[in-house]
Scaffold this active site. Structure first.
Site: not given
Length: 696
Positions: A448, A516
């Site tokens: 990430d 997301d």
């Protein structure tokens, strides 16, 4: 037959792909000049297109303007520059001098120098199917300032009009497809954030305004780069249109000199006469066959613990989730944030990549072993490029972050960006990642990056702007080395969702996290934009809980599963709290997905109904004798009956069996008339229909 031909009498190169031809020549001044890009032509046919450079119309208009293969700044060339140089004595621009060329294994390299200064430039070309890869190399014997070094200038044929397709968005709303007329002048798309960004994606497609999913000429260009980038379309009043693209941004200058060459990322180009659907299928095939590290694999069904636990992580809690996930048919269990350092929230701990012994008293190995014993792979979330100021790493090495002298260090999400362009930082990152994977038998990393660059400098460094390129190159190098040393390791790219989605990162990872936002209704649009260039084989898609944590919307579980089944299916909800009915439904859906997975992940995608308005959306995947249709009714108005859905990609001479209903269908009828979907009544209705070709 694909290949490369050099026509010596015409100083012309002809590159032939599966169904496409690309040609360039040297003009009278050795400038590499575009000749042709389009449907396949033979070298003799290309000769009919070549000619001498035309004289200027007057002092202001040049009929050859916009035809350069790499539009270099200098002289009376006023087109959008793809290459801008400044020498130590203040001289700017480039005067081309052809040196030589070489072609080996389908790769063409054409080398040039400047007519006075010791600068060398090589243009590279390589067909992969019908996708042409282009990139540029620069080197010099003395320092040269490079203000812009694009990978290529793409010259499009003159069309009646020009329409631009591209993706834009923001966090939790990535890859929104836009189609609009190409303005005259220059239109710039890009990112100045040090990452690909949520706000734009490095590709564009151009048609004449009449192309559809099934018909029309479409030209596309995409960059294989995960840092700052730009693509510029230039439309002249003469009707000419070019696309120039590469890494970098305005104001960033690189020094090229002894021991400091510069190689641009690949810019890939594709043209087709089969509409946007054919363009996407060609891009998907290219990514699967020539970009992804393990193209033939099937991506596993995963479970990620983030939404169930957040930062409240414990060994016992993770074991319980793993047991329940395995019982559902999950194949990969991923422990997300909160397992390391002082990571009890997003304010501390990033950079301290050692196991939190309060949460895992005996380290990670007992959990890893338990997950493996359950028959699943084990994965971990990491964020290697970031550091919290509240961390042991930052206290020991505050100089390791991107920063400028006499400027504040801007924090986003309580984080600063580590300078991976520093060899000692890259070595540190590789070291702990290598130990983490090797010592624990980690099968999967979710890599990430939760903020863009700021203060991207390094005090005391003469060539500070190189960080914009070298940071990304260092990330690539670490991933390449980890994968080489641990062949079983698989990686998912993530940057706060879809902030790092491009061909460059896909060459080093196995899948990407596109957003997301897991709201199934929003995902229809995110996944539609994603699918224009990137394949389902690399798109991670989760089923999460109601209400959705981003949008607050509640969507039926069936709809949520069916939307996620259009990519790489995953679960991200708190399955420890799911009632038995939901668990039983999940087992059923995962079993169905595992059956259709080869078709979805490796089949040809046909977008039958796009997510326009709030009506029906439909996709079809075709692989060999099998076809899968996924259909979604977003909202039902006025109790209107469902219309028949015309399919695509089938053989009209064959018949097809629906194994669930037992019904058989004529391929010709399905193509010309359509399939009755039988959707349940009401909003958020969905279905998955399997079809199998009946042997003749």
């Amino acid at each position: 037959m694909a290949g490369i031909s050099y026509l010596d009498d015409h100083r012309t190169w002809v590159l032939t792909g599966a169904a496409t031809t690309y040609a360039l020549r040297l003009d009278e001044d050795d400038v590499p000049t575009h000749v042709y890009w389009g449907p396949r032509l033979s070298p003799p046919e290309v000769v009919e297109l070549t000619g001498k450079t035309l004289p200027r119309w007057d002092g202001f208009n040049d009929p050859n303007e916009g035809l350069d293969e790499l539009a270099a700044d200098g002289g009376t060339r006023y087109w959008t520059p793809a290459l801008q140089l400044r020498f130590a004595d203040g001289t700017r621009g480039l005067e081309w001098r052809y040196e030589t060329h070489a072609s080996t294994g389908g790769h063409l390299a054409i080398s040039f120098t400047d007519r006075h200064y010791p600068v060398r430039l090589t243009l590279h070309y390589r067909f992969r199917g019908d996708v042409l890869e282009r990139w540029t190399e620069l080197s010099a014997d003395t320092d040269v300032e490079v203000a812009r070094a694009d990978s290529a200038t793409w010259v499009l044929p003159v069309l009646e009009d020009y329409r631009l397709s591209h993706a834009t968005g923001r966090w939790a709303a990535e890859t929104q497809l836009r189609r609009e007329a190409v303005p005259h002048g220059e239109t710039v798309f890009g990112s100045r954030r040090g990452i690909t960004s949520h706000h734009a994606n490095p590709w564009v497609m151009v048609d004449d305004g009449t192309a559809t999913e099934r018909h029309g000429e479409v030209y596309g260009v995409a960059l294989a780069w995960s840092g700052s980038w730009r693509l510029t379309t230039t439309r002249a009043s003469t009707g000419r249109l070019t696309i120039s693209g590469g890494f970098g941004q305005d104001g960033v200058v690189h020094l090229v000199g002894p021991g400091k060459p510069l190689t641009t990322p690949v810019a890939a180009g594709l043209c087709t006469d089969g509409g946007f659907g054919a363009a996407s299928r060609a891009w998907h095939a290219y990514v699967r066959e020539h970009v992804l590290p393990h193209p033939g694999e099937l991506r596993p069904v995963l479970y990620n613990s983030w939404e169930a636990t957040g930062f409240e992580v414990s060994e016992a809690g993770q074991r319980a989730l793993a047991e329940r996930a395995a019982a559902l048919g999950v194949e990969l269990f991923v422990l997300d944030d909160g397992w390391f350092g002082a990571r009890t929230g997003d304010h501390a701990g990033l950079g301290d990549w050692h196991v939190n012994r309060e949460r895992f008293p005996d380290g990670l190995q007992p959990l890893v072993d338990a997950v493996h014993a359950l028959g699943m792979k084990f994965g971990l979330w990491v964020e290697p490029e970031m550091v919290n100021p509240d961390s042991d790493l930052y206290r020991a090495h505050p100089d390791w972050v991107l920063h400028h002298a006499h400027r504040r260090r801007s924090e986003l999400r309580n984080q600063l960006v580590l300078d991976f362009a520093r060899p000692e930082v890259a070595a540190w990152a590789h070291g702990w990642l290598d130990r983490l994977v090797g010592d624990h038998g980690v099968d999967f990393l979710k890599w990430d990056m939760n903020r863009p660059f700021s203060e991207a400098g390094r005090p005391g460094e003469a060539d500070q702007d190189r960080v914009w390129v070298e940071h990304t190159r260092a990330v690539y190098a670490i991933l390449d080395r980890l994968r080489a040393d641990h062949p079983g390791l698989r990686v998912e790219a993530c940057s706060g969702g879809g902030g790092r989605l491009d061909l460059g990162v896909l060459a080093r990872t196995d899948q990407v996290w596109p957003s997301d936002n897991t709201d199934a209704l929003d995902r229809l649009r995110i996944q539609h934009g994603y699918s224009q260039l990137y394949p389902a084989r690399a798109m991670s898609a989760w089923v999460t809980d109601n209400p959705n944590f981003v949008t607050g919307r509640s969507v039926p579980r069936r709809f949520r599963f069916h939307v996620a089944m259009a990519g790489v299916l995953g679960l991200g909800g708190d399955i420890a709290r799911w009632p038995e009915a939901d668990l039983a439904f999940a087992r059923e859906m995962i079993a169905l997905y595992r059956d259709i997975r080869p078709v979805v992940q490796h089949g040809a995608l046909h977008r039958l109904r796009p997510p326009d308005g709030d009506g029906l959306v439909a996709l079809q995947y075709v692989l060999g004798d099998r076809s899968v249709v996924l259909a979604y009714r977003q909202a039902a108005h006025f109790a209107e009956p469902d219309r028949l859905l015309r399919l695509d990609g089938l053989d009209p001479a064959d018949r097809y069996l629906n194994p669930d209903s037992g019904a058989t269908h004529s391929g010709a009828v399905l193509l010309a008339h359509g399939l009755r979907l039988g959707l349940p009544t009401g909003d958020f209705a969905s279905t998955v229909i399997r079809l199998e070709r009946i042997p003749r």
